[in-house]
Design an enzyme around this catalytic site. Sequence first.
Site, short mmCIF file in Angstrom:
data_model
loop_
_atom_site.label_atom_id
_atom_site.label_comp_id
_atom_site.label_asym_id
_atom_site.label_seq_id
_atom_site.Cartn_x
_atom_site.Cartn_y
_atom_site.Cartn_z
N HIS A 20 0.86 -1.19 0.00
CA HIS A 20 0.00 0.00 0.00
C HIS A 20 0.89 1.23 0.00
O HIS A 20 2.14 1.11 -0.09
CB HIS A 20 -0.95 -0.03 1.21
CG HIS A 20 -0.23 -0.28 2.51
ND1 HIS A 20 0.64 0.64 3.07
CD2 HIS A 20 -0.21 -1.36 3.33
CE1 HIS A 20 1.12 0.15 4.19
NE2 HIS A 20 0.64 -1.06 4.38
N HIS A 25 4.08 1.29 2.12
CA HIS A 25 5.28 0.64 1.55
C HIS A 25 5.89 1.51 0.45
O HIS A 25 7.11 1.60 0.33
CB HIS A 25 4.91 -0.72 0.93
CG HIS A 25 4.38 -1.71 1.90
ND1 HIS A 25 3.06 -2.07 1.94
CD2 HIS A 25 4.99 -2.42 2.87
CE1 HIS A 25 2.88 -2.98 2.87
NE2 HIS A 25 4.04 -3.21 3.47
N GLN A 72 7.45 -15.06 12.21
CA GLN A 72 7.05 -13.91 13.02
C GLN A 72 5.56 -13.89 13.32
O GLN A 72 5.06 -12.93 13.91
CB GLN A 72 7.50 -12.60 12.37
CG GLN A 72 6.80 -12.23 11.07
CD GLN A 72 7.43 -11.02 10.41
OE1 GLN A 72 8.47 -11.11 9.80
NE2 GLN A 72 6.79 -9.85 10.55
N GLY A 113 9.16 1.20 8.22
CA GLY A 113 8.17 2.20 8.62
C GLY A 113 8.26 2.53 10.10
O GLY A 113 8.49 1.64 10.94
N LYS A 127 5.71 3.29 11.69
CA LYS A 127 4.45 2.79 12.26
C LYS A 127 4.73 1.61 13.19
O LYS A 127 4.16 1.49 14.25
CB LYS A 127 3.49 2.36 11.16
CG LYS A 127 2.19 1.80 11.71
CD LYS A 127 1.15 1.71 10.67
CE LYS A 127 0.99 0.41 10.01
NZ LYS A 127 0.75 -0.82 10.62
N ASP A 128 5.62 0.72 12.74
CA ASP A 128 6.01 -0.42 13.59
C ASP A 128 7.17 0.06 14.46
O ASP A 128 8.33 -0.28 14.24
CB ASP A 128 6.41 -1.60 12.71
CG ASP A 128 5.23 -2.11 11.91
OD1 ASP A 128 4.18 -2.36 12.51
OD2 ASP A 128 5.36 -2.23 10.68
N VAL A 133 2.36 6.62 6.74
CA VAL A 133 1.41 7.20 5.77
C VAL A 133 0.01 6.83 6.23
O VAL A 133 -0.23 5.71 6.68
CB VAL A 133 1.67 6.64 4.35
CG1 VAL A 133 0.71 7.25 3.35
CG2 VAL A 133 3.10 6.92 3.93
N SER A 161 -2.09 -0.05 6.49
CA SER A 161 -1.60 -1.36 6.88
C SER A 161 -2.18 -2.39 5.93
O SER A 161 -3.32 -2.24 5.47
CB SER A 161 -2.06 -1.68 8.31
OG SER A 161 -1.97 -3.06 8.55
N ARG A 172 -3.26 -5.06 6.78
CA ARG A 172 -4.37 -5.71 7.47
C ARG A 172 -5.68 -4.95 7.29
O ARG A 172 -6.75 -5.51 7.54
CB ARG A 172 -4.07 -5.82 8.96
CG ARG A 172 -2.97 -6.80 9.26
CD ARG A 172 -2.45 -6.63 10.67
NE ARG A 172 -1.15 -7.27 10.76
CZ ARG A 172 -0.94 -8.44 11.35
NH1 ARG A 172 -1.91 -9.06 11.92
NH2 ARG A 172 0.26 -8.98 11.37
O1 PAF Z 1 7.39 -4.95 8.63
C1 PAF Z 1 7.29 -5.98 7.93
O2 PAF Z 1 6.60 -6.01 6.91
C2 PAF Z 1 8.03 -7.24 8.35
O3 PAF Z 1 8.06 -7.37 9.73
C3 PAF Z 1 9.45 -7.32 7.75
C4 PAF Z 1 10.32 -6.21 8.28
C5 PAF Z 1 9.38 -7.27 6.24
C6 PAF Z 1 10.09 -8.66 8.15
O4 PAF Z 1 9.36 -9.74 7.70
#
Ligand code: PAF
Length: 285
Positions: A34, A37, A61, A147, A149-150, A176, A185, A187
Amino acid sequence: MEVCRTVGALRAFVAERKALGHSVGLVPTMGALHQGHMSLVAAARSQNDDVIATIFVNPTQFGQQSDLDNYPRTEAADCAKLEAAGVAAVFIPNVEEMYPAGAETIVETTGLANMLHGLVRPGHFRGVCTVVTKLFNIAGADNAYFGEKDYQQLQVIRRMARDLFVPTRVHGVPTVREADGLAMSSRNVRLAPEDRKAAVVLSQSLAKAEEVAAQGGTVEAIDAVIRATINAEPRARLVGVDIVEALTLAPIAGIPQSDIGIMISAEFGPEDNTVLLIDQREIAK
Ligand code: PAF
C-alpha cells in the site's frame, strides 16, 4: 524490473550493480503493498542508485496460524506497483529458500523484543530479526528502510543492526495515513466496513494524547485519555497502550522528561478472525 526467487539470483544482481559503482537500497516487505510501503520505496529511491524490494510472508514472526494463512498475498499487483515505482529488482523467495531444511539459527534482541508488543506476541520480534538478518546478509545493501508505524520493530532492528555490526544503515520512514487518519496497513483490507470506520479511533486517541502532552500532562493522563477514547468505541477491543522513553523503550511515569514513544494496539472483528491494528506516535519533549 528483475524478479529474483533465489538467494543466488539476488546476490548476482546486486554484485552486477555494485560493480557499476551503484549504491543499493533495500525495502523489506511481506507484500500486499500500500502507500505506506511505497513511501519506503520513494525514500529508498531518493537516496540510492538502485532499489531492491523483498516480498516474503515470514512464517516465524506469526503467532497464530490463522493470521499467517489469512495474510493477504497479492504478488502480481505488488510487482506492478514496484515496477511502476522504479524498483530495480524484487526478491520473492519461498519458505524453503529462506529457511532451508535444518535451519536452526535465530537472531534475537533479548531486551527490546521481550517487552511491550513482544509480550503479547511472543517470538514475533525474534522472527523479524532472524528474517531481516537473512535479508541484510543476502542483499548486502547500503541502506534499508522500515516504517515508523512499527515503532518497536524499528527500534529492535536498529539495535540488532548496531549490536551485530551490520554494515547496512537502517532508516525509519514516517507513517502514511488514510484521509481519516487510519495508519495504512496490509491488514486494513481485512476489516469489515463498520470496523474500518471504527478503526479511526486509534489515530483519534493519539491526537488526544498529543493535546494532553502539549498541555504538560503526565504519562498517566496521556494513558487515560487514550484508553477512554478507544474503550468508547464498542467495535474496538483495546490490547495495549505503552508510553515509553523513545530511544530505550523503557517505561516512564509522571511528566515526561525526554521524547516519548506511544504504541497502541486494538483488535477488531469476530473472535475467530480478529484483525490486530497498531499505531504509534513519537512526541518530542
Ligand atoms: O514490517 C514488515 O513487513 C516485516 O516485519 C518485515 C520487516 C518485512 C520482516 O518480515
